[in-house]
Design a protein around this motif. Structure first.
Motif, mmCIF file in Angstrom:
data_model
loop_
_atom_site.group_PDB
_atom_site.id
_atom_site.type_symbol
_atom_site.label_atom_id
_atom_site.label_comp_id
_atom_site.label_asym_id
_atom_site.label_seq_id
_atom_site.Cartn_x
_atom_site.Cartn_y
_atom_site.Cartn_z
ATOM 1 N N VAL A 212 4.156 -1.192 -4.205
ATOM 2 C CA VAL A 212 4.614 0.189 -4.106
ATOM 3 C C VAL A 212 6.059 0.138 -3.655
ATOM 4 N N ARG A 213 6.936 0.760 -4.421
ATOM 5 C CA ARG A 213 8.369 0.695 -4.138
ATOM 6 C C ARG A 213 8.837 1.934 -3.395
ATOM 7 N N GLN B 142 -1.933 -1.103 -8.206
ATOM 8 C CA GLN B 142 -0.654 -1.421 -7.559
ATOM 9 C C GLN B 142 -0.347 -2.911 -7.657
ATOM 10 N N ASP C 84 -0.063 3.771 -9.621
ATOM 11 C CA ASP C 84 -1.417 3.786 -9.066
ATOM 12 C C ASP C 84 -2.142 5.099 -9.335
ATOM 13 N N PRO D 204 -5.608 2.690 -6.279
ATOM 14 C CA PRO D 204 -4.821 1.688 -5.551
ATOM 15 C C PRO D 204 -4.938 0.287 -6.149
ATOM 16 N N ALA E 17 4.127 2.598 2.369
ATOM 17 C CA ALA E 17 5.313 3.179 1.738
ATOM 18 C C ALA E 17 5.587 4.583 2.280
ATOM 19 N N ILE F 96 8.679 7.467 -3.230
ATOM 20 C CA ILE F 96 7.764 6.372 -3.534
ATOM 21 C C ILE F 96 7.631 6.266 -5.048
ATOM 22 N N SER F 97 7.593 5.033 -5.527
ATOM 23 C CA SER F 97 7.322 4.771 -6.938
ATOM 24 C C SER F 97 6.193 3.761 -7.005
ATOM 25 N N ALA F 98 5.067 4.182 -7.615
ATOM 26 C CA ALA F 98 3.926 3.277 -7.718
ATOM 27 C C ALA F 98 3.156 3.586 -8.994
ATOM 28 N N GLY G 182 -1.988 7.626 -6.490
ATOM 29 C CA GLY G 182 -2.723 7.238 -5.289
ATOM 30 C C GLY G 182 -4.222 7.155 -5.510
ATOM 31 N N SER H 266 0.826 -1.211 0.000
ATOM 32 C CA SER H 266 0.000 0.000 0.000
ATOM 33 C C SER H 266 0.859 1.260 0.000
ATOM 34 N N ARG H 267 0.292 2.302 -0.583
ATOM 35 C CA ARG H 267 0.958 3.604 -0.587
ATOM 36 C C ARG H 267 1.120 4.122 0.847
#
Length: 88
Positions: free
Chosen positions: A64-65, A60, A51, A57, A31, A47-49, A54, A27-28
């Motif tokens: 989430v990296r 994802q 999505d 979601p 992260a 954060i890298s996602a 945000g 999840s963001r």
């Protein structure tokens, strides 16, 4: 095509240098907590996602990296390991 830069200096810095993932979470929110921990200890993290910022979601699928500069990888991993060892 206009390229817009974020107002977040850590995000701008990460986009200009090579980054390495130190965590992949589901999840963001998780992260963001990790990024907060790393930043509060003087490390730059972003954060890298995939999505939609945000807003989606469900997108994802690959997690989430949390990314840091290569020079910050070892201290970031140590902080995360120490946080995992802390009793709840």
């Amino acid at each position: 095509m206009t390229h817009r830069h974020s107002n977040d200096p850590d995000a701008r810095a990460a986009s200009e240098i090579t980054t390495v993932p130190v965590a992949v979470v589901t999840s963001r929110t998780e992260a963001e907590l990790i990024v907060g921990l790393l930043r509060s200890n003087g490390l730059r993290a972003v954060i890298s996602a995939d999505d939609a910022g945000g807003q989606g979601p469900q997108l994802q699928l690959q997690g989430v990296r949390v990314l840091v500069a290569p020079a910050d990888e070892a201290p970031a991993r140590q902080l995360l390991a120490a946080a995992d060892d802390t009793p709840s």
